[in-house]
Design an enzyme around this catalytic site. Structure first.
Site, short mmCIF file in Angstrom:
data_model
loop_
_atom_site.label_atom_id
_atom_site.label_comp_id
_atom_site.label_asym_id
_atom_site.label_seq_id
_atom_site.Cartn_x
_atom_site.Cartn_y
_atom_site.Cartn_z
N ASP A 278 -8.61 4.01 5.45
CA ASP A 278 -7.32 4.38 4.89
C ASP A 278 -6.89 5.52 6.06
O ASP A 278 -6.25 6.50 5.54
CB ASP A 278 -7.38 5.07 3.65
CG ASP A 278 -5.75 4.97 3.07
OD1 ASP A 278 -5.06 4.70 3.61
OD2 ASP A 278 -5.77 5.58 1.85
N ASP B 169 0.91 -1.05 0.17
CA ASP B 169 -0.10 0.01 0.11
C ASP B 169 0.95 1.33 0.02
O ASP B 169 1.68 1.37 0.89
CB ASP B 169 -0.67 0.24 1.26
CG ASP B 169 -2.01 1.36 1.11
OD1 ASP B 169 -2.55 1.40 0.13
OD2 ASP B 169 -1.97 2.09 2.28
#
Lengths: 421, 310
Positions: free
Chosen positions: A307, A154
């Site tokens: 997130d 990520d």
């Protein structure tokens, strides 16, 4: 100790429950669930949940806890405290720490810190490649053996398609999903916001939707080639939603998540060079927001994750180009997501599916239900409570949110993890 | 009448009346520079600081002369010799300067929005001397002044801006200023240098330079930044000069007395041929007018009104 949660509106999609019920917790487990008044309360602490919604503990599968390495932004204690305040009992932490979580010893460190000071369950995500450099595969066997539930690079997308292919194949040995941050780094280059009329006006380098769409397409084709369980992170574009819908229609094992900011804000939030509206992928257009909502409604998007990306205020109080990407989300996600229920985009059951059951199924963790005998991870939500977001009182160590001062309706009033209030 | 903001951050957001006020005020300052004693006392006792995070000769000198001709105390801070090299943030640098009591802070910065970032956090007037690809408002104002001076009016004129529109703050500011005053604007460049959605600002887009300059009253050529070649934005200087360079032949397609402008610094033989630059352009008039326009801006932001200037 026993707790009886009485008269709550229980929503438990795994068991197709959506009605007023009582729940008895005994120790760390759910001991019984039944019609109001049907369970004896002798010796139990009684919690009156009238007017409240009782759901399996929320699970955020995309969080940056920043420990080890960036403890000035967040640590495992403060990040999980923020999770608890936001109604989350479990979370996944991304591997872009310093050092990167690419070895079992880093995973073990994270788990031991979580055991010591965690207010929520922590499920580490390991790196796909060593140092997340996109070159050589990380030792996924050791990562999985140490407790990682998935792998991801990520924030640093694996640009080399052949490496991504091998990573997807290799992940199958352990049955863990690859969580992909879809971004063609050559196309996004030095971009800092969505490419559109507004980036032209503000004179900021744009990140075109095509940077996300083309990588989404690549990863879907690689998932088809390899048979890997692919999970697409933080979907922000109309094009990606269409690609995922089509992949699911073809029967591929592809799942996807989006974040509250992608169905709440557009790139207009950047106007005035607002660094609190700088994240990656960037806020897109009203048309994309509409497509994300439609993807949530029709099941194309399985998960709402945050997130959660804490950054220090000094880091955000700079020229827009120099500010880091990301916003915190754990303490606003539920309130923002409940707007979808209020607007009629999602039923309460679908919302709980996307914020608890589906992440549990994707990660293969034994959570996300209120079945009798299950671990007692329970979130009690007051759906009518009107409140104002005040970043100054966040449990998170960071305050980088574009939602400071927003008036929201509905929030978690009780987060119970393993029977502990 | 005076300006509505304490700062000059961009042309976007300025009303046509405000733009005309600046141009009218500049007209009354222009003759100061023509005198033997090139000084008026308008800003006596005021402190003006030039804070430049990018190299500049023309703009920095122009601001410095403008401030001095208004009798302000003018200081130049170059970032290569300041605390910036020690890692001080822009905001800290600016707050320290302000603590020494400055009235006007002139900022040039590679990041779009840097002047707006400071303006909302400082009491001083902030003048944007060029920020990233965003705006270069004093350049547009001096261009408008020059067009008005030479052609009498701006309304109804057709202006072609040729070059790297995507990375040009000069183009953006001129598009806003020219359209606000009623000119028709064409932008022209390789498709790789036309930014997304630029037509929404009311301009017509051309890829063919011969067609773009056809019959226009004004041609503005933009500096080609040669490092854009490495980023794949154009294949090479030779082809760029052939397709977009302004030479005698291409100029002949424009209106009979078409004006040629360039914000400088020029790449001779690339975006403009030397004969056009040296014999058919108003480039040096632009530079001369820059001082008057910057005097007007500083004067108006410091609370002066048009009547006093004359």
């Amino acid at each position: 100790m026993n707790i009886l949660i009485k008269n709550g509106h229980v929503v438990d999609p795994a068991n197709k429950v959506d009605e007023k019920l009582d729940i008895l917790i005994s120790g760390n487990r759910i001991a019984g669930i039944g019609k109001p008044g049907s369970i004896g309360s002798e010796g139990a602490q009684v919690m009156d949940a009238s007017g409240k919604v009782v759901v399996p503990g929320l699970i955020d599968m995309h969080v940056h806890l920043r420990e080890p390495g960036y403890e000035y932004k967040e640590n495992i204690a403060t990040g999980t405290a923020a999770a608890k305040a936001g109604g989350f009992t479990s979370l996944c932490c991304m591997p872009n720490t310093n050092p990167v979580n690419d070895t079992g010893s880093v995973t073990e460190f994270i788990l031991s810190q979580a055991a010591k000071s965690g207010s929520a369950r922590v499920y580490p995500v390991g790196a796909v490649t060593k140092g997340s450099k996109g070159e050589e595969l990380a030792e996924m066997g050791e990562l999985h053996g140490s407790g990682c539930v998935a792998v991801s690079d990520d924030g640093r997308p694996v640009m080399n398609g052949a490496i991504m292919r091998r990573a997807m194949e290799y992940s199958k040995i352990f049955g863990i999903p690859v969580l992909s941050h879809c971004e063609d780094a050559n196309l996004s280059a030095k971009g800092v916001m969505n490419e559109g009329a507004l980036s032209t006006e503000l004179g900021l380098r744009g990140i075109p939707s095509a940077a996300e769409d083309s990588m989404t397409a690549r990863d879907i084709f690689l998932a088809e080639l390899t048979g890997c369980r692919l999970h697409l992170c933080h979907v922000s574009t109309k094009g990606a939603v269409a690609l995922i819908r089509e992949a699911k229609a073809r029967g591929l094992a592809v799942t996807a998540e989006t974040c509250p900011h992608y169905f709440t804000l557009t790139d207009e939030a950047v106007r005035g060079y607002n660094t609190m509206a700088k994240m990656n992928p960037p806020l897109r257009t009203a048309e994309d927001v509409q497509a994300i909502k439609e993807g949530l409604r029709d099941g194309t998007i399985d998960v709402i994750a945050t997130d959660h990306a804490p950054h220090g205020m000094d880091e955000k109080t700079v020229e827009f180009e120099y500010a880091p990407f990301g916003i915190v989300g754990l303490e606003t996600a539920l309130g923002l997501s409940l707007r979808l229920v209020q607007e009629g985009v999602l039923s309460l059951t679908d919302l709980v599916r996307k914020m608890s059951l589906n992440p549990a199924v994707i990660l293969k963790i034994n959570r996300g239900t209120l079945s009798s005998g299950a671990e007692a991870d329970i979130t009690i939500i007051d759906p009518d409570l009107e409140w104002t977001v005040d970043a100054a009182v966040f449990k998170s160590r960071s305050r980088n949110t574009p939602f400071d001062g927003w008036k929201l309706k509905g929030r978690a009033v009780q987060t119970i993890m393993g029977g502990r209030v | 009448m005076s300006l509505s903001s304490k700062d000059l951050l961009g042309i976007k957001g300025m009303s046509p009346e405000e733009i005309r006020l600046v141009l009218d005020t500049a007209a009354s300052f222009k003759d100061v520079s023509e005198r033997d004693i090139k000084k008026v006392p308008a800003l006596r006792g005021k402190t003006v600081i030039n804070l430049f995070y990018e190299p500049s000769t023309r703009t920095r000198t122009s601001f410095e002369l403008a401030g001095k001709r208004l009798s302000a105390d003018v200081l130049n801070i170059s970032t290569t010799t300041s605390s910036v090299v020690k890692g001080e943030t822009l905001l800290d640098t600016a707050r320290n300067i302000e603590a020494m009591k400055c009235d006007v802070l002139i900022l040039r910065h590679p990041c779009s929005g840097a002047p707006a970032f400071l303006a909302s956090r400082l009491k001083s007037s902030v003048i944007n001397a060029g920020d990233g690809f965003h705006e270069h408002p004093t350049q547009a104002l001096l261009d408008l002044f020059t067009i008005r001076e030479k052609l009498g009016t701006i309304e109804g004129r057709t202006v072609a801006i040729v070059g790297d529109i995507a990375h040009s703050r000069v183009a953006r500011s001129n598009i806003y200023g020219l359209t606000a005053l009623g000119a028709r604007v064409r932008v022209c460049g390789p498709a790789t240098m036309i930014p997304y959605g630029i037509e929404q600002s009311g301009v017509e887009v051309f890829y063919d330079a011969d067609r773009a300059v056809d019959g226009v009253d004004v041609i503005m050529t933009l500096r080609l930044q040669l490092e854009r070649q490495a980023a794949g934005l154009f294949p090479g200087v030779r082809e760029y000069a052939r397709l977009y360079g302004l030479n005698r032949d291409r100029l002949s397609r424009a209106g009979k007395n078409a004006m040629v402008m360039h914000p400088g610094p020029m790449n001779r033989g690339v975006e403009i041929s030397s004969d056009v630059a040296d014999s058919s352009s108003v480039i040096l008039d632009q530079v001369t007018n820059g001082v008057a326009v910057r005097m007007a801006i500083m004067f108006l932001l410091s609370g002066g009104a048009k009547a006093e200037a004359s």
